[in-house]
Design an enzyme around this catalytic site. Structure first.
Site, PDB file in Angstrom:
ATOM      1  N   GLU A  45      15.804  18.496  57.715  1.00 27.54           N
ATOM      2  CA  GLU A  45      14.958  18.204  56.743  1.00 27.54           C
ATOM      3  C   GLU A  45      14.357  19.575  56.012  1.00 27.54           C
ATOM      4  O   GLU A  45      13.674  20.317  56.819  1.00 27.54           O
ATOM      5  CB  GLU A  45      13.810  17.290  56.690  1.00 27.54           C
ATOM      6  CG  GLU A  45      12.858  17.143  55.459  1.00 27.54           C
ATOM      7  CD  GLU A  45      11.744  16.216  55.716  1.00 27.54           C
ATOM      8  OE1 GLU A  45      10.591  16.341  55.307  1.00 27.54           O
ATOM      9  OE2 GLU A  45      11.689  15.594  56.650  1.00 27.54           O
ATOM     10  N   THR A  75       8.877  16.607  51.323  1.00 24.72           N
ATOM     11  CA  THR A  75       7.871  17.003  50.470  1.00 24.72           C
ATOM     12  C   THR A  75       8.273  16.659  48.969  1.00 24.72           C
ATOM     13  O   THR A  75       7.921  17.354  47.978  1.00 24.72           O
ATOM     14  CB  THR A  75       7.079  18.250  50.480  1.00 24.72           C
ATOM     15  OG1 THR A  75       7.081  18.436  52.123  1.00 24.72           O
ATOM     16  CG2 THR A  75       5.421  18.260  49.947  1.00 24.72           C
ATOM     17  N   LYS A 135       8.417   6.696  56.655  1.00 24.32           N
ATOM     18  CA  LYS A 135       8.035   7.908  57.592  1.00 24.32           C
ATOM     19  C   LYS A 135       6.375   7.525  57.903  1.00 24.32           C
ATOM     20  O   LYS A 135       5.644   7.402  56.858  1.00 24.32           O
ATOM     21  CB  LYS A 135       8.108   8.963  56.575  1.00 24.32           C
ATOM     22  CG  LYS A 135       7.222  10.251  56.968  1.00 24.32           C
ATOM     23  CD  LYS A 135       7.276  11.487  56.047  1.00 24.32           C
ATOM     24  CE  LYS A 135       6.404  12.532  56.212  1.00 24.32           C
ATOM     25  NZ  LYS A 135       6.551  13.547  55.250  1.00 24.32           N
TER      26      LYS A 135
END
Length: 206
Positions: A45, A75, A135
């Site tokens: 990621e 993000t 997450k």
């Protein structure tokens, strides 16, 4: 309308580590991604907060496609970010918080999406919306006890722990119930690489 991110089950393929490469630039991101892939960490990621980050994502995503590896964008906090991630070749998006608009935009763009959660209310809302992969962020602040506590009321939740994870504490989070632990700077520390390799092999895990 409910959303569904159960596709992460196949994407991770049972792997328990993911690499996060933040703000490294294209060249360094590619080098560290290669380290991760060679180690056996197939999913990478790259958080996208600058134009340089997007360029790094494009480079690593292209290299990942050549090697059959999965590369996503992190993000991601707006539908605009989702569009940028898709254009750069990301396969999935990760957000620091629970924003169902971002999840929906990702779904519409053909990308899997993991929202961030830190409270039982957020976990419950995510599950209600059809999202089972979540997450846990910031994981090092939430702690292993938080993970264990969430397993009781929400056994269907599958947590990816992010934030402050390294080779020393990853095993603790996996034992506490995390399905995947996301590591970053540990991949640039030669002393941690053997420990990460051991985590990738359950038979060698302490």
């Amino acid at each position: 309308m409910t959303m569904d991110n159960s596709g992460f089950e196949e994407l991770f393929g049972g792997a328990q580590l993911m690499a996060i490469l933040r703000g490294m630039g294209a060249e360094r991101s590619l080098a560290v991604s290669t380290t991760a892939w060679d180690l056996g960490i197939d999913v990478v990621e790259l958080p996208i907060q600058t134009e340089e980050d997007l360029e790094a994502l494009r480079v690593v995503a292209a290299a990942g496609r050549e090697r059959g590896k999965i590369v996503g964008a992190g993000t991601v906090v707006s539908p605009e970010h989702v569009a940028q991630a898709a254009d750069a070749g990301a396969v999935f998006t990760v957000s620091p918080g629970l924003d169902l608009e971002v999840v929906r935009a990702s779904h519409d763009a053909g990308l899997l999406s993991i929202p961030g959660v830190a409270t039982p209310s957020e976990v419950q809302l995510a599950l209600k919306s059809g999202l089972t992969w979540l997450k846990a962020f910031p994981a090092s602040v939430l702690g292993t006890q938080w993970l264990s506590a969430m397993q009781g009321p929400f056994p269907q939740a599958k947590f990816v722990t992010t934030g402050g994870m390294n080779a020393q504490n990853a095993g603790d989070y996996l034992r506490a119930g995390a399905r995947v632990v996301a590591v970053g700077s540990a991949l640039e520390d030669p002393a941690q690489l053997p420990l990460l390799a051991a985590l990738l092999d359950p038979e060698r895990r302490p």
